[in-house]
Design a protein around this motif. Structure first.
Motif, PDB file in Angstrom:
ATOM      1  N   ARG A  47      -8.156  40.209  14.328  1.00 61.56           N
ATOM      2  CA  ARG A  47      -7.549  39.572  15.499  1.00 61.56           C
ATOM      3  C   ARG A  47      -6.302  38.791  15.090  1.00 61.56           C
ATOM      4  NH1 ARG A  47      -8.164  39.549  21.069  1.00 61.56           N
ATOM      5  NH2 ARG A  47     -10.436  39.511  20.826  1.00 61.56           N
ATOM      6  N   LEU A  48      -6.368  38.167  13.926  1.00 61.35           N
ATOM      7  CA  LEU A  48      -5.250  37.355  13.447  1.00 61.35           C
ATOM      8  C   LEU A  48      -3.995  38.203  13.238  1.00 61.35           C
ATOM      9  CD1 LEU A  48      -4.528  34.455  12.619  1.00 61.35           C
ATOM     10  CD2 LEU A  48      -5.207  35.034  10.294  1.00 61.35           C
ATOM     11  N   SER A  49      -4.159  39.399  12.744  1.00 66.11           N
ATOM     12  CA  SER A  49      -3.009  40.288  12.542  1.00 66.11           C
ATOM     13  C   SER A  49      -2.321  40.615  13.865  1.00 66.11           C
ATOM     14  CB  SER A  49      -3.464  41.576  11.853  1.00 66.11           C
ATOM     15  OG  SER A  49      -4.014  41.309  10.576  1.00 66.11           O
ATOM     16  N   ILE A  50      -3.128  40.819  14.916  1.00 67.64           N
ATOM     17  CA  ILE A  50      -2.565  41.102  16.242  1.00 67.64           C
ATOM     18  C   ILE A  50      -1.786  39.888  16.761  1.00 67.64           C
ATOM     19  CG2 ILE A  50      -3.120  41.693  18.627  1.00 67.64           C
ATOM     20  CD1 ILE A  50      -5.583  43.172  17.564  1.00 67.64           C
ATOM     21  N   LEU A  51      -2.381  38.707  16.612  1.00 72.89           N
ATOM     22  CA  LEU A  51      -1.736  37.483  17.084  1.00 72.89           C
ATOM     23  C   LEU A  51      -0.436  37.210  16.342  1.00 72.89           C
ATOM     24  CD1 LEU A  51      -4.819  35.102  17.522  1.00 72.89           C
ATOM     25  CD2 LEU A  51      -3.529  36.295  19.307  1.00 72.89           C
ATOM     26  N   LYS A  52      -0.431  37.454  15.038  1.00 74.71           N
ATOM     27  CA  LYS A  52       0.793  37.237  14.261  1.00 74.71           C
ATOM     28  C   LYS A  52       1.904  38.172  14.720  1.00 74.71           C
ATOM     29  CE  LYS A  52      -0.958  37.604  10.129  1.00 74.71           C
ATOM     30  NZ  LYS A  52      -1.034  37.642   8.641  1.00 74.71           N
TER      31      LYS A  52
END
Length: 298
Positions: free
Chosen positions: A28-33
């Motif tokens: 999820r963090l990769s998408i948000l970044k």
């Protein structure tokens, strides 16, 4: 004893489940970044376009969004590092009810970030796991930023809701202008505005001083009295002085009339100023006295 009690109550820490949650959070963090990077790039493009059009003041205000998006992106990179650290140190969760020092910053910073970031559901789940494992006291200390809370100061700064100071705005704006070979003219406009503001302040201060000098501690009469610098305590005092002045003027006029009756014709010291006046035009003293009384009453 604590470990045995946890096992009896079914409160044993499930390491694999927590690792799976952390890995899901990294995805999820990769998408948000990526999303935040796109927003930051768009905000930077807007500032660049405003600078090219010569709207430097608007670019100065628009750069706030660039700083906000960049700070949010930096926080996501910090969180990525903390997730990785917890995966490597997940065995520390199995044998400790108190947060170990080597993961204190990661745990405290994640608890603080979770209270400020609402678009990250996996982070909220991790927060619940950390609270259930290390207690609500650590969570309260981290969220409220108490003494020795362990939260990374850079995360505190980048998640602040305050507007960035002028120095930070100017630094980012100069960097964007330099990358696009644009001469920034905002400083000249700012200095001119500052000089104008200082001039306005000086004029306001001078006007205030003049008003204070005019009003003073009491009341002043018209121009003739102002030239004498005479002041009065209040309106009644000024009215009494005016009445006495009128009375003195009436007495002087009465004396002038009496003297004019005994002065020789054609004399050069007459108060009337009419050397060839006829007797019937001079009038008597009573008429002049009545006229003076009327003026005094008015």
């Amino acid at each position: 004893m604590g470990k045995r009690l946890d096992a009896l109550l079914g409160r044993s820490f499930k390491t694999n489940k927590f690792k799976s949650l952390l890995n899901l959070a990294l995805t999820r963090l990769s998408i948000l970044k990526n999303q935040r990077q796109v927003r930051c790039t768009q905000a930077t493009s807007d500032v660049t376009e405003l600078l090219k059009l010569g709207h430097h003041e608007n670019a100065y205000h628009r750069v706030d969004q660039v700083i906000k998006d960049q700070n949010a992106l930096d926080v996501l990179f910090f969180i990525h590092g903390y997730f990785t650290l917890l995966i490597d140190r997940v065995h520390l969760f199995e044998h400790n009810r108190d947060c170990p020092d080597e993961i204190l910053e990661a745990v405290s910073s994640l608890l603080f970030a979770a209270s400020r970031i609402g678009e990250f559901p996996e982070l909220q789940e991790i927060r619940n796991v950390l609270i259930s494992r290390f207690g609500k006291d650590l969570a309260a200390r981290s969220i409220e930023l108490r003494h020795n809370c362990g939260v990374n100061p850079k995360i505190i700064q980048k998640l602040s809701t305050r507007h960035p100071p002028r120095e930070v705005r100017m630094k980012v704006l100069k960097e964007i202008a330099a990358e696009n070979n644009i001469v920034l003219k905002l400083e000249e406009a700012s200095s001119t505005s500052t000089e104008r503001t200082s001039s306005d302040v000086s004029k306001t201060k001078l006007t205030s001083e003049v008003k204070e000098n005019e009003i003073g501690e009491g009341y002043e009469l018209s121009d003739s009295v102002k030239r004498g610098k005479k002041k009065y305590k209040d309106v009644a005092d000024a009215a009494q002085a005016a009445f006495e002045s009128a009375a003195q003027a009436a007495d002087a006029a009465r004396a002038a009339v009496e003297l004019s009756q005994f002065s020789p014709r054609g004399g050069g010291n007459s108060f009337s100023g009419s050397e060839n006046k006829k007797p019937e035009q001079e009038g008597n003293g009573d008429d002049l006295q009545e006229g003076v009384v009327d003026v005094r009453i008015m």
